[in-house]
Design an enzyme around this catalytic site. Structure first.
Site, PDB file in Angstrom:
ATOM      1  N   PRO A  60      23.864  45.533  32.526  1.00  0.00           N
ATOM      2  CA  PRO A  60      24.065  44.385  31.644  1.00  0.00           C
ATOM      3  C   PRO A  60      22.830  43.505  31.487  1.00  0.00           C
ATOM      4  O   PRO A  60      22.830  42.592  30.685  1.00  0.00           O
ATOM      5  CB  PRO A  60      25.170  43.613  32.353  1.00  0.00           C
ATOM      6  CG  PRO A  60      25.007  43.948  33.792  1.00  0.00           C
ATOM      7  CD  PRO A  60      24.415  45.330  33.856  1.00  0.00           C
ATOM      8  N   ARG A  81      23.645  28.970  31.815  1.00  0.00           N
ATOM      9  CA  ARG A  81      24.846  29.142  30.993  1.00  0.00           C
ATOM     10  C   ARG A  81      25.246  27.865  30.269  1.00  0.00           C
ATOM     11  O   ARG A  81      24.730  26.774  30.539  1.00  0.00           O
ATOM     12  CB  ARG A  81      25.981  29.646  31.885  1.00  0.00           C
ATOM     13  CG  ARG A  81      25.812  31.140  32.235  1.00  0.00           C
ATOM     14  CD  ARG A  81      26.293  32.017  31.108  1.00  0.00           C
ATOM     15  NE  ARG A  81      27.706  31.798  30.963  1.00  0.00           N
ATOM     16  CZ  ARG A  81      28.648  32.498  31.598  1.00  0.00           C
ATOM     17  NH1 ARG A  81      28.308  33.513  32.360  1.00  0.00           N
ATOM     18  NH2 ARG A  81      29.923  32.211  31.431  1.00  0.00           N
TER      19      ARG A  81
END
Lengths: 652, 652
Positions: B355, B263
């Site tokens: 997802p 991330r």
């Protein structure tokens, strides 16, 4: 981005309502009574310094400005490639790239031989030579540059805001300390005439050509008298001149010269237009020159093209004068060994010149970018105080070059000073191209000193010239395979950088030079990293060490890297994965080729906090590396100031 | 950019003080009593629509959200290349590029044949094929995407802010008009339980998988039952797993699978981890799964590597289920000819799925980007209202593809559903690569309709496939020699674009096809530009016409261009110099080569306001061009709504 179509509006063009485009407020209340650094003036030099110092919450900085709020229009607009590199370090280059006009090419126009009253295009050149910088030459209103710095300051750990409406009265040495006492007069209506007194360790005068700070230390600008008037205006205009969106140097036979600068937003144009030569001792203010005079002069030069001005966003008239201060601080040359500078000057307070080479704002910002990290480093007790002497030594020499360059350039452009037959457009164009590196801001070259090593090992990395800014090149970050620019690791955070460029050896080998260097830096008693990193702080907080390997990133194993290159940081001791890079081999020319790095032996490149190459060393030059840092660094074990300052802040 | 080192903090990481990193405030007071569009839900679909509509001050938009403020953590994080292209149209792609993690490569791990309890790397691929988009695949917290859209809305002409703490009660048709009446319940403590009533021309339900709007129009999601549980968490961790900063698909022998997503900020990691299969009719909520369970499962999969979690920023457990609504508005298929949609649904309200393919947020935003310009165009009386039927027709088909893709992908990743011998990591990797264009969001292909032409002339520009998004390529802008991407002229401003790619003819020739086209567009009675541009408005405000030439920009003379390509605009009638482009010949592959444009004949490429190629026509296909726009546009002469709305706004 296109904007200003229906008239010039200051502020952020991404905000639809012009009334909300700028934040006119400064700090409220009185200025602090005691500060580490008081900056006088919110121009490019002052704001660069304030933004730099705002990164350090343990330094108490105050910036004051005589005007009642931020600049909204006019002034400088040229942003050199080198300045864009610095803006990247401050974190807003992408916004300037997005909003500004990119100077891609420059055109040259001269009188038509067959119809000398008309101009014709005589040449067209690429504005910046290929590969000079990863950033283009950009044009953007100085006011927007201010806005970006103000935003950096607002968002910073120190959360700085300028105190507007403050006029500097005087600066006096404080007899009881090494500080100075500064008196300011408030100009805001609610407090008009009130005096504030500030005790400061250092004062930096970024207060322009008529600098009160400069006068207070008994210095003056010396140089040519100004006897040539130019007009400058930002206009919205309709024209059939075909190169209106290209930077242009336009010389007419008898009607003077123009420098044309297209501006941000797609419609605005800046015009510098030559006016009459002044008589000796005559001042341009006495000529009663109007905006209509500037428009008329522009129209005469641009013949046969039409030029119909629809709105003047800003205009001014100025005299060319190249003037320079002989020293940029309050210590006379003969007393350098005896005492430390308390007062500095930067930007136009030190040097004035014509604006047409697009150098003024850029050199001013580089002045205070040079000073900022030095002040921070000394105030935070990380460097010896004599570091402060290097500011004037380094920047005065650069300003001298600027002044010489500008004088030559201004004379060349003053076509009306010559008869038509003397005009030599080719000469102008040739000079322009030759000076490209200078105008891009990349030619700055600091002399050897205790912070800039002798280039004894320059041959190990010919393209990283010691004393010049680190010329970035593309690399690939090992851990996440991201293509990045090596130079973009250089943030305006006051840290030194050490890049280890590996030789041809196997990077995974435990006996490689890079492993040995890491072992030295991590463990040796005389390691500058060990010696100068304060106890309890992250290992890279003073010297940020990174490595660059020659191999393709898929050939290298992260897990074989020395632990020193995957340092654990912060309260959780998380690993930092952004220290190791590989050559970007896709384009054919990787960083080793582009910058002439010795592929057999590799090297160490030490980079100053202001992005300048401080030293090139052999990969195994451990002792020399240690000696270099020992020359000016102060051991970090007793970082009491940081703690003390933090307490002060908490109590406030 | 590096951040989150000392713990996850929501909001803008460039702001030093975490307490100031986000603006929790929405609009104050009551919602308006009458609006054009009421958007229910501040997720990606709702905010994309609100940002799109906020460009039009003559449309009264209101967006409400049940939560009490903006999202701060968690949820989606994958941003496909196609979504970055859309972000560029909204003006914030550069901020996502700066702040986000770039997915450059994906690694694959499988059980070690010799030690099946351990994983080993089985492959490594480039994440996005070369040249698929000028933008990379990026990972960034959904909350930050929301922030950027909220900023677009705040800065927009309509200055939209969400009304938080509003729960939708019901939607009823208004018997006296074509509107609906919506009742909202306030949830904020000061007004808890109060009911607000809004009359809206249109309601768009962006209110998630349990959409109240969807239920109000009697629609439901159909599809697989959800009987497979996955955990998801954002963590700060210390690990010796070497690929921790690369996207990874990791399959263990008996301990399930992981999808690892590095991330933004250099430290944070997202982990999707497979949990147990649920019994029929069992819900994951009943399993009492804890964050420690997710960590333990991750540690089991990652063996022999260590994985020590230091902080969990966010975590959740969910069930895989692929479900789809059969129509995305309130008009039954058999009534399409009889009435117009008043209520729409978008995003998760229409389709739910796992997802892990990183598709959810992206497809949801593309839903409402498809709807936004259609609503605006109809409300502003620029298009026929039946345009609104195309939303469900186009997007339901795309959602169907998404659901099918996701089902296949989820099954493939559910390693534990197979025995160890059935595992086929090569199959996973092959599938991943093959589906690259799909996951990048560039495979979306709308069928022919009255807004998407038949590809009869597709051979004139093979790389601009009719029905797909305009695949950008580099060009050089003639007037200022700036290298730009042609696709970056496509802004989210509701305008149609028409690109005239010139053939090999002399562009300066007055009888060239491009000149003839410009003459047609500027003068002919049936010119769509003449017919559909409201009187008194800029010539490019409905259809923005630009030209691209094959020659190097230095070979073309701006002054020889048709005046139509240098239009005069705004109150001053300033010239717009950004309509003419040239091939960027430096790289060897210019736009004509890259996109397979017929160099002899050139072509016209018509692009929809949502960046999709609507039509390819011959350069001299004037009549066909006119017919295309006549199929759905409404003459602009009676633009009373704009005037009327402007008055309404002025009175408010």
């Amino acid at each position: 981005m296109q904007f200003h179509l229906n008239g010039y509006e200051p502020g952020d063009p991404e905000i639809s309502d012009p009334a909300e485009r700028h934040d006119p407020t400064g700090a409220s209340g009185n200025v602090p009574q005691e500060v580490d650094v008081l900056i006088v003036g919110c121009g490019p030099a002052g704001l660069t310094l304030a933004a730099q110092l705002s990164a350090f919450p343990d330094i108490k900085t105050c910036i004051v400005e005589q005007k009642s709020g931020p600049l909204l229009r006019g002034q400088a607009d040229g942003i050199a490639c080198r300045t864009m590199e610095m803006f990247h370090a401050f974190g807003f280059s992408e916004r300037v790239l997005k909003e500004g006009y990119w100077v891609n090419e420059t055109t040259f126009w001269k009188p038509d031989d067959t119809q000398p009253e008309n101009i014709i295009r005589s040449g067209r050149v690429q504005d910046v030579e290929e590969g000079l910088s990863e950033f283009p030459h950009v044009i953007l209103n100085q006011a927007r540059v201010h806005d970006f710095f103000l935003e950096v300051m607002r968002k910073s750990p120190a959360r700085l805001k300028p105190y507007y409406s403050r006029r500097l009265l005087d600066i006096e040495p404080d007899p009881a300390s090494s500080c100075v006492t500064v008196r300011l007069e408030r100009l805001d209506p609610a407090h008009e005439g009130e005096t504030e007194t500030v005790k400061a360790h250092h004062v930096v005068g970024c207060d322009g050509a008529r600098s009160t700070v400069r006068k207070s230390i008994g210095r003056a600008l010396y140089g040519d008298s100004a006897n040539h008037a130019w007009g400058v205006m930002d206009v919205l205009a309709v024209t059939d001149f075909p190169d209106i969106r290209l930077k242009g140097l336009i010389q007419s036979t008898n009607q003077g010269a123009i420098v044309l600068i297209p501006r941000e937003g797609g419609y605005l144009i800046r015009i510098y237009v030559e006016l009459d030569k002044l008589h000796e001792d005559e001042r341009v203010a006495n000529r009663n020159i109007t905006a209509d005079d500037l428009i008329a002069a522009t129209q005469r030069v641009l013949k046969p093209y039409t030029f119909e001005v629809k709105e003047i966003a800003w205009w001014s008239v100025y005299e060319i004068g190249q003037r320079l201060c002989d020293k940029f601080d309050d210590v006379p040359a003969e007393e350098i060994g005896a005492r430390l500078p308390r007062v500095f000057i930067a930007g136009d307070a030190c040097h004035t010149h014509s604006p047409k080479a697009g150098q003024g704002m850029n050199v001013s910002m580089q002045d205070s970018f040079n000073l900022g990290w030095k002040l921070a480093s000394v105030l935070r007790k990380r460097s010896t105080p004599r570091l402060l002497h290097t500011y004037s030594a380094e920047r005065q020499a650069i300003a001298k070059e600027l002044i010489d360059f500008d004088r030559e350039w201004a004379q060349m452009l003053s076509a009306s000073a010559k008869s038509a037959t003397e005009l030599n457009p080719q000469e102008v164009q040739t000079y322009f191209v030759r000076q490209g590196r200078y105008t891009a801001g990349t030619a700055t070259h600091y002399h050897s000193s205790f912070i800039t090593g002798e280039p004894a090992h320059q041959h190990l990395a010919k393209g990283f010239v010691v004393g010049t800014r680190l010329h970035s090149a593309p690399v690939v970050r090992l851990a996440d395979a991201k293509p990045v620019h090596l130079g973009h690791t250089l943030k305006a955070d006051g840290r030194w950088r050490l890049f280890a460029f590996a030789g041809r050896e196997d990077p995974a080998a435990a006996n490689s030079d890079v492993h040995a260097l890491c072992t030295f830096l991590a463990e040796a008693e005389d390691s500058p990293v060990k010696r100068y990193t304060p106890a309890g702080e992250d290992i890279d907080c003073v010297i940020d060490v990174r490595a660059v390997f020659q191999q393709d990133h898929r050939e290298l194993a992260l897990e074989k890297m020395p632990a020193f290159l995957l340092p654990q940081k912060g309260r959780y001791q998380l690993r930092d994965y952004e220290k190791v890079f590989c050559a970007d081999v896709r384009g054919g020319h990787d960083i080793f080729t582009l910058r002439g790095i010795d592929r057999e032996r590799g090297c160490i490149v030490v980079v100053r906090p202001d992005q300048y190459v401080a030293h090139i060393l052999q990969l195994d030059g451990h002792a020399e590396l240690a000696r270099f840092f020992d020359g000016f660094m102060v051991p970090g074990k007793t970082d009491t100031r940081g703690v003390q300052m933090a307490k002060t802040i908490a109590v406030r």
